[in-house]
Scaffold this motif. Structure first.
Motif, short mmCIF file in Angstrom:
data_model
loop_
_atom_site.label_atom_id
_atom_site.label_comp_id
_atom_site.label_asym_id
_atom_site.label_seq_id
_atom_site.Cartn_x
_atom_site.Cartn_y
_atom_site.Cartn_z
N LEU A 28 0.92 -0.93 0.25
CA LEU A 28 -0.10 -0.09 -0.21
C LEU A 28 0.66 1.12 0.09
O LEU A 28 1.40 1.20 1.07
N THR A 121 -14.32 -2.67 -4.21
CA THR A 121 -13.39 -3.33 -3.89
C THR A 121 -12.98 -4.44 -4.42
O THR A 121 -13.47 -4.68 -6.41
N THR A 123 -9.20 -7.58 -5.21
CA THR A 123 -8.81 -8.20 -4.56
C THR A 123 -7.38 -8.62 -5.57
O THR A 123 -6.68 -8.34 -6.59
N PHE A 127 -6.82 -11.38 -0.03
CA PHE A 127 -7.40 -10.44 0.15
C PHE A 127 -8.67 -9.85 -0.68
O PHE A 127 -8.45 -9.80 -1.79
N VAL A 129 -9.88 -6.12 -1.15
CA VAL A 129 -9.69 -4.04 -0.53
C VAL A 129 -10.60 -3.67 -0.70
O VAL A 129 -11.79 -2.88 -1.90
N THR A 131 -12.17 0.60 -0.88
CA THR A 131 -11.68 1.93 -0.91
C THR A 131 -13.02 2.97 -0.62
O THR A 131 -13.91 2.76 -0.68
N PHE A 143 -6.98 2.48 2.14
CA PHE A 143 -7.86 1.21 1.51
C PHE A 143 -8.18 0.26 3.42
O PHE A 143 -7.58 0.75 4.07
N VAL A 145 -8.12 -3.90 3.89
CA VAL A 145 -7.84 -4.68 3.77
C VAL A 145 -7.87 -6.15 4.52
O VAL A 145 -7.94 -6.15 5.87
N ASP A 146 -9.00 -7.07 4.32
CA ASP A 146 -9.59 -8.36 4.84
C ASP A 146 -8.84 -8.86 4.55
O ASP A 146 -9.02 -10.24 2.81
N ASP A 147 -8.78 -9.81 4.82
CA ASP A 147 -8.26 -11.26 4.75
C ASP A 147 -9.21 -12.83 5.08
O ASP A 147 -8.61 -13.90 4.66
N ARG A 151 -8.96 -7.22 10.01
CA ARG A 151 -8.94 -6.11 8.63
C ARG A 151 -8.03 -5.04 8.86
O ARG A 151 -8.74 -4.88 10.73
#
Length: 388
Positions: A28, A121, A123, A127, A129, A131, A143, A145-147, A151
C-alpha cells in the motif's frame, strides 16, 4: 495477517505499508522522503520485489507514489491499482522526485495500471480490498484490507472535515493505520483558512503561495479573500480537479470553477503580480515554485507557506531565514478528525503514520489504543481484534 512498516512510521515521508497473509503480499503506497538521501529516501523493503503481488496507490503526492520507478527498477512486475486521477498526476510526480535514470528506464507502466473508482472493492489473492474517498485530493482513497480472518484499515492521507472534498467513513477494523501528520493539533481547518485569508488581505501588493498541484490548491482557492493569479501551467489540472464532482462537496465545484475562471494566468516571464499567486509545488523542491521562491526572496515579495516543510527544503530554509511566513492549511486530520475516525472504526488498536514520535505521544492521550513505539522497518502481527 502481518504488516511490514516500510515507511512513514516515526517519520514524515516515504509512506509505505506491506500487508502479508499466507503466500499473499501486497504493498500500500510507495513514497519517497523529501530531504533524505540514499536508502532512507526510499521505503525500507528488504530483498527484491518479486514477492509483491500487487501495489495499491492512494494518490499521486510524492510521499505516496514517488518511489514507484525505484520499485520497478528493483524488479516489480505486477499490477498497480490506482484511480484515473492518480494515473494522470503520477508521471509529473515521478519526473520531479524519482532518480532521473530510474524514471527514464521505468516510467509509469500504463499497460499494468488497474484503474478503479473510490468505493470499489478490489481483490488480490486472498485479500479483499475496500476503498473510499479520502477527502484529501480528487481521486484520493483509503484502503481497508481483509484476508478473511482480520481487517486492517490504512487511511493514507485523509481530511474528514475538508471545506472542499468528501471523505467516506472508514469501516470497523482490527487495526487502524491513521494519518497522524498533525499529532494532536486541535485547530480546525476553518480557523486556519480564516488565518490565511486575513494574512493575504494584509498583503494587497501581492504575495506568493506555493502549493501542491492537487488537493491544497483547491482548499486555498476556496479560502482566498479576493482576486488571485495562478501559474498558467496549473490551470488545466485545476479545471480537471474541479470537474471531478464525485470527489467534491455538493455545490463546491460551481463555486471553485467561477473563482478559477476569474483568476489571472501568470507565467515565468511575467513580473511578480500585485495579486496572491498560487504556484506548485508546496515546498519549493520542484515545479514553478522552485524558481519562484528565490525570485520572491530576492525581490522582497511576501511568501506564505501553508504545508509540511521537510528539513532543508527550500521552503524550510526560507522560513528559517525569516523570509517567509507559515500558516498550516489543514490537509490532514486535526485532533477531532482523527478521534472521530478511530471511534467510527470501533476504537481498535491503531498506528500513526507520517508523524514524529513526540507528536504520536501527544495523540495517544486522546486515542488510548495508539501504538506509539512502532517504527519504519518493523513487522507487526494483526490478530482478530488485536495487534502486537
Amino acid at each position: 495477517m502481518m504488516l511490514d512498516l516500510a515507511g512513514g512510521f516515526g517519520e514524515k515521508g516515504r509512506t509505505s505499508l506491506a500487508v502479508n497473509s499466507g503466500d499473499d503480499r501486497i504493498l500500500l503506497d510507495v513514497g519517497i522522503k523529501v530531504g533524505a538521501s540514499g536508502a532512507e529516501y526510499y521505503p525500507a523493503l528488504n530483498g527484491s520485489s518479486d514477492d509483491i503481488d500487487a501495489v495499491f496507490v492512494s494518490h499521486a503526492h510524492e510521499d505516496h507514489v514517488g518511489a514507484l520507478s525505484w520499485l520497478l527498477s528493483r524488479g516489480y512486475s505486477g499490477p498497480i491499482f490506482m484511480t484515473a486521477e492518480t494515473r494522470a498526476e503520477a508521471p509529473a510526480t515521478l519526473a520531479a522526485y524519482a532518480e532521473p535514470e530510474d524514471f527514464r528506464r521505468f516510467p509509469l507502466p500504463e499497460n499494468r495500471i488497474e484503474l478503479f473508482e473510490p468505493g470499489d472493492t478490489l481483490t488480490s489473492g486472498n485479500f479483499v480490498v475496500s476503498t473510499g474517498r479520502s477527502g484529501h485530493v480528487v481521486g484520493g482513497v483509503w484502503f481497508a484490507v481483509d484476508d478473511g480472518t482480520s481487517r486492517i484499515a490504512y487511511s493514507a492521507d485523509v481530511v474528514p472535515d475538508s471545506n472542499v472534498f468528501v471523505m467516506d467513513t472508514i469501516p470497523h477494523c482490527d487495526l487502524l493505520v491513521l494519518d497522524a501528520s498533525y499529532g494532536a493539533d486541535p485547530m480546525p481547518g476553518a480557523a486556519r483558512a480564516q488565518e490565511i485569508s486575513e494574512w493575504v488581505a494584509r498583503h494587497p501588493q501581492g504575495c506568493l503561495l506555493p502549493t501542491p498541484l492537487s488537493g491544497r490548491s483547491l482548499e486555498l482557492i476556496a479560502a482566498l479573500p479576493g482576486s488571485f493569479a495562478v501559474h498558467a501551467g496549473m490551470r488545466s489540472s485545476l479545471e480537471a480537479q474541479i470537474g471531478a464532482t464525485a470527489s467534491l462537496l455538493p455545490g463546491i465545484s460551481e463555486f471553485l470553477l467561477a473563482r478559477l475562471r476569474s483568476a489571472a494566468d501568470w507565467s515565468d516571464a511575467d513580473p511578480l503580480p500585485s495579486l496572491p499567486l498560487l504556484a506548485n509545488d508546496g515546498m519549493g523542491e520542484a515545479g514553478p515554485s522552485s524558481r519562484l521562491l528565490p525570485r520572491a526572496g530576492d525581490a522582497g515579495f511576501p511568501v506564505l507557506l501553508t504545508g509540511h516543510l521537510p528539513l532543508g527544503s527550500p521552503g524550510d530554509l526560507m522560513h528559517k531565514a525569516g523570509r517567509a511566513d507559515w500558516i498550516r492549511m489543514p490537509t490532514h486530520p486535526t485532533l477531532s478528525g482523527n478521534v472521530g475516525i478511530w471511534e467510527k472504526a470501533g476504537r481498535p488498536p491503531a498506528l500513526g503514520h507520517s508523524c514524529a514520535p513526540d507528536l504520536l505521544g501527544d495523540l495517544k492521550s486522546h486515542i488510548p489504543s495508539l501504538l506509539t513505539q512502532c517504527r519504519t522497518g518493523q513487522r507487526i502481527t494483526v490478530g482478530q481484534g488485536s495487534a502486537s
